[in-house]
Write a protein that holds these residues in place. Structure first.
Motif, PDB file in Angstrom:
ATOM      1  N   GLU A   1       8.274  46.380   9.439  1.00 54.90           N
ATOM      2  CA  GLU A   1       7.073  46.520   8.604  1.00 54.90           C
ATOM      3  C   GLU A   1       6.193  47.665   9.109  1.00 54.90           C
ATOM      4  O   GLU A   1       5.642  48.426   8.320  1.00 54.90           O
ATOM      5  CB  GLU A   1       6.279  45.205   8.591  1.00 54.90           C
ATOM      6  CG  GLU A   1       7.041  44.002   8.075  1.00 54.90           C
ATOM      7  CD  GLU A   1       7.469  44.132   6.620  1.00 54.90           C
ATOM      8  OE1 GLU A   1       6.845  44.901   5.865  1.00 54.90           O
ATOM      9  OE2 GLU A   1       8.447  43.447   6.240  1.00 54.90           O
TER      10      GLU A   1
ATOM     11  N   TYR B   1       7.892  50.873   8.212  1.00 56.08           N
ATOM     12  CA  TYR B   1       7.854  51.132   6.768  1.00 56.08           C
ATOM     13  C   TYR B   1       6.524  51.750   6.344  1.00 56.08           C
ATOM     14  O   TYR B   1       6.464  52.493   5.355  1.00 56.08           O
ATOM     15  CB  TYR B   1       8.119  49.843   5.997  1.00 56.08           C
ATOM     16  CG  TYR B   1       8.331  50.058   4.517  1.00 56.08           C
ATOM     17  CD1 TYR B   1       9.392  50.833   4.053  1.00 56.08           C
ATOM     18  CD2 TYR B   1       7.481  49.488   3.577  1.00 56.08           C
ATOM     19  CE1 TYR B   1       9.599  51.028   2.700  1.00 56.08           C
ATOM     20  CE2 TYR B   1       7.679  49.676   2.218  1.00 56.08           C
ATOM     21  CZ  TYR B   1       8.737  50.457   1.788  1.00 56.08           C
ATOM     22  OH  TYR B   1       8.937  50.658   0.439  1.00 56.08           O
ATOM     23  N   ARG B   2       5.450  51.475   7.057  1.00 53.25           N
ATOM     24  CA  ARG B   2       4.165  52.106   6.731  1.00 53.25           C
ATOM     25  C   ARG B   2       4.268  53.620   6.867  1.00 53.25           C
ATOM     26  O   ARG B   2       3.760  54.371   6.030  1.00 53.25           O
ATOM     27  CB  ARG B   2       3.050  51.550   7.614  1.00 53.25           C
ATOM     28  CG  ARG B   2       2.679  50.112   7.283  1.00 53.25           C
ATOM     29  CD  ARG B   2       1.311  49.752   7.826  1.00 53.25           C
ATOM     30  NE  ARG B   2       1.309  49.619   9.277  1.00 53.25           N
ATOM     31  CZ  ARG B   2       1.606  48.501   9.925  1.00 53.25           C
ATOM     32  NH1 ARG B   2       1.961  47.419   9.241  1.00 53.25           N
ATOM     33  NH2 ARG B   2       1.561  48.445  11.232  1.00 53.25           N
TER      34      ARG B   2
ATOM     35  N   LYS C   1       6.647  54.973   4.008  1.00 52.87           N
ATOM     36  CA  LYS C   1       5.974  55.106   2.712  1.00 52.87           C
ATOM     37  C   LYS C   1       5.069  56.334   2.679  1.00 52.87           C
ATOM     38  O   LYS C   1       4.980  57.018   1.658  1.00 52.87           O
ATOM     39  CB  LYS C   1       5.148  53.853   2.412  1.00 52.87           C
ATOM     40  CG  LYS C   1       5.963  52.675   1.954  1.00 52.87           C
ATOM     41  CD  LYS C   1       5.148  51.736   1.080  1.00 52.87           C
ATOM     42  CE  LYS C   1       3.895  51.267   1.775  1.00 52.87           C
ATOM     43  NZ  LYS C   1       3.125  50.332   0.906  1.00 52.87           N
TER      44      LYS C   1
ATOM     45  N   PRO D   1      12.022  45.660   4.488  1.00 56.16           N
ATOM     46  CA  PRO D   1      10.621  45.221   4.520  1.00 56.16           C
ATOM     47  C   PRO D   1      10.313  44.254   3.385  1.00 56.16           C
ATOM     48  O   PRO D   1      10.962  44.267   2.335  1.00 56.16           O
ATOM     49  CB  PRO D   1       9.842  46.538   4.355  1.00 56.16           C
ATOM     50  CG  PRO D   1      10.798  47.482   3.715  1.00 56.16           C
ATOM     51  CD  PRO D   1      12.162  47.092   4.175  1.00 56.16           C
ATOM     52  N   GLU D   2       9.308  43.427   3.599  1.00 57.55           N
ATOM     53  CA  GLU D   2       8.952  42.396   2.628  1.00 57.55           C
ATOM     54  C   GLU D   2       8.536  42.982   1.283  1.00 57.55           C
ATOM     55  O   GLU D   2       8.700  42.348   0.242  1.00 57.55           O
ATOM     56  CB  GLU D   2       7.813  41.528   3.177  1.00 57.55           C
ATOM     57  CG  GLU D   2       8.222  40.601   4.297  1.00 57.55           C
ATOM     58  CD  GLU D   2       9.083  39.438   3.826  1.00 57.55           C
ATOM     59  OE1 GLU D   2       9.133  39.181   2.604  1.00 57.55           O
ATOM     60  OE2 GLU D   2       9.713  38.798   4.685  1.00 57.55           O
ATOM     61  N   GLU D   3       7.997  44.178   1.287  1.00 58.85           N
ATOM     62  CA  GLU D   3       7.508  44.773   0.047  1.00 58.85           C
ATOM     63  C   GLU D   3       8.619  45.021  -0.970  1.00 58.85           C
ATOM     64  O   GLU D   3       8.359  45.137  -2.164  1.00 58.85           O
ATOM     65  CB  GLU D   3       6.780  46.085   0.365  1.00 58.85           C
ATOM     66  CG  GLU D   3       6.117  46.737  -0.831  1.00 58.85           C
ATOM     67  CD  GLU D   3       5.314  47.951  -0.440  1.00 58.85           C
ATOM     68  OE1 GLU D   3       5.539  49.018  -1.036  1.00 58.85           O
ATOM     69  OE2 GLU D   3       4.465  47.846   0.463  1.00 58.85           O
ATOM     70  N   ILE D   4       9.858  45.123  -0.507  1.00 62.13           N
ATOM     71  CA  ILE D   4      10.978  45.407  -1.401  1.00 62.13           C
ATOM     72  C   ILE D   4      11.688  44.091  -1.725  1.00 62.13           C
ATOM     73  O   ILE D   4      12.403  43.544  -0.883  1.00 62.13           O
ATOM     74  CB  ILE D   4      11.951  46.403  -0.751  1.00 62.13           C
ATOM     75  CG1 ILE D   4      11.229  47.718  -0.446  1.00 62.13           C
ATOM     76  CG2 ILE D   4      13.152  46.654  -1.663  1.00 62.13           C
ATOM     77  CD1 ILE D   4      12.080  48.745   0.273  1.00 62.13           C
TER      78      ILE D   4
END
Length: 314
Positions: free
Chosen positions: A114, A117-118, A121, A193-196
């Protein structure tokens, strides 16, 4: 070489590795991103994890990895400025975007996808909205200029290694697909990551191809279809024990992770089961992951200091 590496590059006074040995063989502890490439030489995983945190919080800005710690007297916060020649900053403060790759890789390896991933992005945003559309630049300033919220792009505005590292980390460490065709092996170690919540993608491997699907609907489900590929796959999803299975052309591999269980099923082209396995949580792996999470809890990006704190700007 590994036998002496920790003895030469580590001491009790620094939570990170020395950058180099001087002509007398003494370690020099300027904090630079070079150490991110050296952690495979360290057996002490807790120290390596602490060093990853130190490097991230002192070198990794939201836009990328600086070439020198901001507290160093030779740190140059801007690559392009009238205060000094740009080459003074090139390896003493300027951000190198290709280094983002190894920084994100180390975070993912430590279980912090996570956090990685910041940064990933942010790189996506820069590739789409700054400089050459669809590409990443060579360098950036470490600090934004006065009145700005984002650092300035510098160096070559379309740099192959910046783009290559961005793609490498996506495919090899977020998607976790790492083929080794010399050994006819394939590591599958997804760290999504959780966002996907879902994803479909294809990857060319040698003369074959993998068509893959990911879904996160309570359980995490990964499906891999192998076209013209015959490999020994190693499934590596922490904290479970790694599993190995032979995949064949036309076969489909399904991996389901839910509620502390990991099941692996290999299907033939008719969807008949060839092999089914279940992995257990390894206590040692679970304990190590918990230690890493404690060490890396609330890790943050580096933040610019007051400009007057830097001798090169006076």
């Amino acid at each position: 070489m590994k036998m002496n590496f920790e003895k030469d590059y580590r001491d009790a006074g620094h939570p990170y590795l020395a950058d180099r040995l001087d002509k007398e063989g003494k370690p020099e502890f300027s904090l630079r991103p070079n150490q991110l490439f050296a952690f495979d030489m360290i057996d002490d995983r807790e120290f390596a994890c602490q060093a990853i945190r130190t490097a991230w919080e002192e070198l990794v800005y939201p836009w990328g990895v600086a070439s020198l710690d901001r507290r160093h007297p030779l740190f140059h916060p801007f690559h392009l400025t009238p205060h000094y020649h740009k080459d003074a900053a090139y390896h003493n403060g300027a951000v190198w975007l290709w280094l983002n790759g190894i920084a994100m890789q180390r975070m993912i390896e430590a279980g912090e996808e996570e956090t990685a991933y910041r940064l990933f992005k942010n790189m996506n945003g820069m590739a789409l909205n700054k400089g050459v559309v669809g590409g990443l630049c060579e360098n950036m300033d470490a600090y934004p200029h006065e009145g700005k919220s984002w650092a300035k792009l510098t160096g070559a505005y379309l740099q192959a290694w910046s783009n290559a590292e961005h793609l490498r980390v996506w495919y090899q460490y977020f998607l976790g697909v790492r083929p080794d065709l010399i050994r006819h092996t394939l590591v599958l170690a997804p760290r999504m990551p959780e966002e996907i919540p879902d994803l479909n993608y294809e990857i060319n491997v040698g003369k074959g191809r993998i068509a893959a699907e990911y879904r996160n609907e309570g359980a995490r489900v990964y499906r891999y279809q192998f076209q013209d590929l015959s490999l020994r796959a190693r499934i590596d999803i922490s904290p479970f024990e790694p599993l190995e299975i032979e995949v064949r052309p036309g076969s489909e591999l399904r991996i389901t992770q839910a509620d502390g269980t990991l099941t692996v099923t290999l299907l033939d082209p008719n969807h008949d089961i060839i092999q089914a396995m279940e992995a257990s949580v390894l206590p040692a792996r679970a304990e190590q992951r918990a230690k890493h999470r404690r060490i890396l809890k609330d890790v943050r990006f580096a933040e610019p200091m007051d400009i007057q704190n830097h001798p090169v700007m006076r």
